[in-house]
Design an enzyme around this catalytic site. Structure first.
Site, PDB file in Angstrom:
ATOM      1  N   ASP A 168      -5.615  -7.120   4.445  1.00  0.00           N
ATOM      2  CA  ASP A 168      -5.139  -5.734   4.405  1.00  0.00           C
ATOM      3  C   ASP A 168      -5.285  -5.120   5.794  1.00  0.00           C
ATOM      4  O   ASP A 168      -6.381  -4.987   6.310  1.00  0.00           O
ATOM      5  CB  ASP A 168      -5.989  -4.963   3.385  1.00  0.00           C
ATOM      6  CG  ASP A 168      -5.631  -3.488   3.284  1.00  0.00           C
ATOM      7  OD1 ASP A 168      -6.247  -2.813   2.444  1.00  0.00           O
ATOM      8  OD2 ASP A 168      -4.755  -3.026   4.032  1.00  0.00           O
ATOM      9  N   MET A 187     -12.379   2.879  -0.536  1.00  0.00           N
ATOM     10  CA  MET A 187     -13.043   3.067   0.754  1.00  0.00           C
ATOM     11  C   MET A 187     -13.858   4.364   0.631  1.00  0.00           C
ATOM     12  O   MET A 187     -13.492   5.424   1.168  1.00  0.00           O
ATOM     13  CB  MET A 187     -11.997   3.152   1.878  1.00  0.00           C
ATOM     14  CG  MET A 187     -11.325   1.810   2.139  1.00  0.00           C
ATOM     15  SD  MET A 187      -9.827   1.917   3.097  1.00  0.00           S
ATOM     16  CE  MET A 187      -8.637   2.181   1.782  1.00  0.00           C
ATOM     17  N   ASP A 203      -4.864   2.909  -1.626  1.00  0.00           N
ATOM     18  CA  ASP A 203      -5.944   3.046  -0.625  1.00  0.00           C
ATOM     19  C   ASP A 203      -6.672   4.363  -0.862  1.00  0.00           C
ATOM     20  O   ASP A 203      -6.222   5.431  -0.448  1.00  0.00           O
ATOM     21  CB  ASP A 203      -5.355   2.997   0.797  1.00  0.00           C
ATOM     22  CG  ASP A 203      -5.108   1.573   1.218  1.00  0.00           C
ATOM     23  OD1 ASP A 203      -4.002   1.264   1.703  1.00  0.00           O
ATOM     24  OD2 ASP A 203      -6.020   0.748   1.044  1.00  0.00           O
ATOM     25  N   SER A 262       0.868  -1.180   0.000  1.00  0.00           N
ATOM     26  CA  SER A 262       0.000   0.000   0.000  1.00  0.00           C
ATOM     27  C   SER A 262       0.903   1.228   0.000  1.00  0.00           C
ATOM     28  O   SER A 262       1.855   1.295   0.780  1.00  0.00           O
ATOM     29  CB  SER A 262      -0.857   0.022   1.268  1.00  0.00           C
ATOM     30  OG  SER A 262      -1.372   1.340   1.462  1.00  0.00           O
ATOM     31  N   MET A 304      -9.584   6.897  -0.311  1.00  0.00           N
ATOM     32  CA  MET A 304     -10.498   7.245   0.787  1.00  0.00           C
ATOM     33  C   MET A 304     -11.165   8.592   0.487  1.00  0.00           C
ATOM     34  O   MET A 304     -10.509   9.513   0.003  1.00  0.00           O
ATOM     35  CB  MET A 304      -9.717   7.330   2.095  1.00  0.00           C
ATOM     36  CG  MET A 304      -8.973   6.037   2.427  1.00  0.00           C
ATOM     37  SD  MET A 304      -8.062   6.180   3.975  1.00  0.00           S
ATOM     38  CE  MET A 304      -7.068   4.701   3.899  1.00  0.00           C
ATOM     39  N   HIS A 334      -1.035  -1.230  -4.332  1.00  0.00           N
ATOM     40  CA  HIS A 334      -2.348  -1.142  -3.683  1.00  0.00           C
ATOM     41  C   HIS A 334      -2.595   0.321  -3.328  1.00  0.00           C
ATOM     42  O   HIS A 334      -1.881   0.893  -2.497  1.00  0.00           O
ATOM     43  CB  HIS A 334      -2.351  -2.019  -2.423  1.00  0.00           C
ATOM     44  CG  HIS A 334      -3.643  -2.068  -1.692  1.00  0.00           C
ATOM     45  ND1 HIS A 334      -4.627  -2.999  -1.975  1.00  0.00           N
ATOM     46  CD2 HIS A 334      -4.118  -1.300  -0.691  1.00  0.00           C
ATOM     47  CE1 HIS A 334      -5.646  -2.803  -1.157  1.00  0.00           C
ATOM     48  NE2 HIS A 334      -5.365  -1.787  -0.369  1.00  0.00           N
ATOM     49  N   HIS A 394      -8.303   0.212  -3.932  1.00  0.00           N
ATOM     50  CA  HIS A 394      -9.173  -0.231  -2.821  1.00  0.00           C
ATOM     51  C   HIS A 394     -10.039   0.965  -2.473  1.00  0.00           C
ATOM     52  O   HIS A 394      -9.588   1.899  -1.801  1.00  0.00           O
ATOM     53  CB  HIS A 394      -8.273  -0.657  -1.648  1.00  0.00           C
ATOM     54  CG  HIS A 394      -9.013  -0.929  -0.379  1.00  0.00           C
ATOM     55  ND1 HIS A 394      -8.362  -1.057   0.836  1.00  0.00           N
ATOM     56  CD2 HIS A 394     -10.320  -1.105  -0.111  1.00  0.00           C
ATOM     57  CE1 HIS A 394      -9.242  -1.309   1.793  1.00  0.00           C
ATOM     58  NE2 HIS A 394     -10.443  -1.336   1.247  1.00  0.00           N
ATOM     59  N   MET A 439     -10.606  -7.371   5.438  1.00  0.00           N
ATOM     60  CA  MET A 439      -9.901  -6.328   6.188  1.00  0.00           C
ATOM     61  C   MET A 439      -9.480  -6.873   7.543  1.00  0.00           C
ATOM     62  O   MET A 439     -10.298  -7.459   8.275  1.00  0.00           O
ATOM     63  CB  MET A 439     -10.794  -5.107   6.379  1.00  0.00           C
ATOM     64  CG  MET A 439     -11.093  -4.327   5.107  1.00  0.00           C
ATOM     65  SD  MET A 439      -9.612  -3.721   4.269  1.00  0.00           S
ATOM     66  CE  MET A 439      -8.990  -2.545   5.466  1.00  0.00           C
TER      67      MET A 439
HETATM   68  C1  DX5 Z   1      -6.707   0.812   5.912  1.00  0.00           C
HETATM   69  C2  DX5 Z   1      -5.687   0.647   4.825  1.00  0.00           C
HETATM   70  C3  DX5 Z   1      -4.434   0.052   5.455  1.00  0.00           C
HETATM   71  C4  DX5 Z   1      -3.245   0.033   4.564  1.00  0.00           C
HETATM   72  C5  DX5 Z   1      -2.148  -0.857   5.119  1.00  0.00           C
HETATM   73  O1  DX5 Z   1      -7.765   1.530   5.457  1.00  0.00           O
HETATM   74  O2  DX5 Z   1      -6.224  -0.204   3.815  1.00  0.00           O
HETATM   75  O3  DX5 Z   1      -4.763  -1.228   5.875  1.00  0.00           O
HETATM   76  O4  DX5 Z   1      -3.619  -0.484   3.346  1.00  0.00           O
HETATM   77  O5  DX5 Z   1      -1.797  -0.371   6.331  1.00  0.00           O
HETATM   78  P1  DX5 Z   1      -0.686  -1.079   7.235  1.00  0.00           P
HETATM   79  O6  DX5 Z   1      -0.011  -2.155   6.412  1.00  0.00           O
HETATM   80  O7  DX5 Z   1       0.243   0.032   7.589  1.00  0.00           O
HETATM   81  O8  DX5 Z   1      -1.431  -1.637   8.394  1.00  0.00           O
HETATM   82 ZN    ZN Z   2      -6.271  -1.149   1.467  1.00  0.00          ZN
END
Ligand code: DX5
Ligand code: ZN
Length: 228
Positions: free
Chosen positions: A182, A75, A42, A15, A44, A40, A73, A144
Site C-alpha cells: 500500500d 491508521m 484508509d 483506496s 485516519m 480499501h 486500514h 506499507m
Molecule cells: C497512506 C495510504 C495510501 C493510500 C494509497 O496512508 O494508505 O497509501 O492507500 O495511496 P496512493 O496509491 O495514492 O499512493
Molecule cells: Zn491504506
C-alpha cells in the site's frame, strides 16, 4: 522457498482516499463495475497519522451500494477501541498497525471475535519479525510502501526486501495469509512488488488519476503485476 504469485491470485484493492467525496457512492459503484476486488478504506484519526478521514458511519452509508468486500486500514491510535464500530459498519477485513497495538495478539483475536478477518500493517521502519508470532491469527499482512498518512507519495523500493521476508515467513509456515502492499503502487512499481511476493495491491492515485477511467487503470495494474 517463496512461491510465485500467480496472475489469477492478484487482487486489486483501490483506496478511496483520492475519491470525490461528494460522489463517494457513485465512485464505489464505479470501482465495483470496473472489476476491483475490494474497497480499501484508509481510516485516519489525526493522531497516529496527521490526516483525518473516514468514520464508520461513512462506510456504513456506502455498504448497501456495493457487494465488494470492505477492508478498513486503521491508521489510528487505539484500533481495538474502534474495531466494533467498523464491524457494525460492514467491514469484512480490519487491518491494524502493529505500531499502535501493544497487545497485538489480543487485538487480532478481538477482531476475529467480532466476525471480521484480521490484518496487520507494518510501517516502513517496522521489521517483518513483528508478525512472526501472529500469522496464525492473520488473514493479511500489509507492508506499507510509503509512510502512512497521505496518498500520492513515492513508492519506497527498499520495502521489497521486507515483502520477500514476509512472503517467505508465510510460505515456509504454510500460512493461508495474503500479502498486501500500500502506497505508491502504479504501473511502474507494481511489477517489482509482485516479484518480491505481494499478491494484493492497494492503489489510490494510480486508479483515480487515470484519464481513461477505472476499467483501464485496474486492467493495467493487473497486467503489470502479472508480467513481473
Ligand atoms: C497512506 C495510504 C495510501 C493510500 C494509497 O496512508 O494508505 O497509501 O492507500 O495511496 P496512493 O496509491 O495514492 O499512493
Ligand atoms: Zn491504506
Amino acid at each position: 522457498m517463496a512461491e510465485e504469485v500467480l496472475a489469477s491470485d492478484i487482487l486489486i484493492a483501490p483506496s478511496v482516499l483520492p475519491a470525490d467525496f461528494a460522489r463517494l457512492g457513485e465512485e464505489c459503484i464505479g470501482l465495483e463495475k470496473a472489476g476491483a476486488d475490494r474497497i480499501h478504506w484508509d481510516v485516519m484519526d489525526g493522531r497516529f497519522v496527521p490526516n483525518l478521514t473516514f468514520g464508520p458511519d461513512v462506510i456504513a452509508s456506502i455498504r448497501p451500494l456495493v457487494s465488494l468486500p470492505f477492508e478498513a486500514h486503521l491508521m489510528v491510535e487505539e484500533p481495538h477501541e474502534l474495531a466494533p464500530r467498523y464491524a457494525e459498519a460492514g467491514c469484512e477485513l480490519l487491518t491494524v498497525h502493529a505500531e499502535a497495538c501493544p497487545h497485538l495478539h489480543r487485538t487480532l483475536g478481538a477482531i476475529r471475535e467480532l466476525g471480521m478477518e484480521a490484518g496487520v500493517a507494518l510501517n516502513p521502519a517496522t521489521p517483518a519479525s513483528a508478525v512472526a508470532h501472529v500469522l496464525d491469527l492473520c488473514r493479511l499482512v500489509l507492508v506499507m510502501t510509503v509512510n502512512p498518512g497521505w496518498g500520492g507519495q513515492s513508492y519506497i523500493a527498499a520495502m521489497e526486501s521486507k515483502v520477500a521476508e514476509v512472503r517467505a515467513m508465510i510460505d515456509d509456515g504454510g500460512h493461508d495469509v495474503e500479502l498486501e502492499v500500500d502506497g505508491g503502487i502504479g504501473r511502474s512499481t507494481i511489477g517489482a512488488a509482485a516479484k518480491a511476493g505481494a499478491g494484493v495491491f492497494v492503489a489510490g492515485s494510480a486508479v483515480f488519476s487515470d484519464e481513461l477511467g477505472f476499467n483501464h487503470a485496474i486492467g493495467e495494474l493487473r497486467e503489470a503485476a502479472a508480467q513481473h
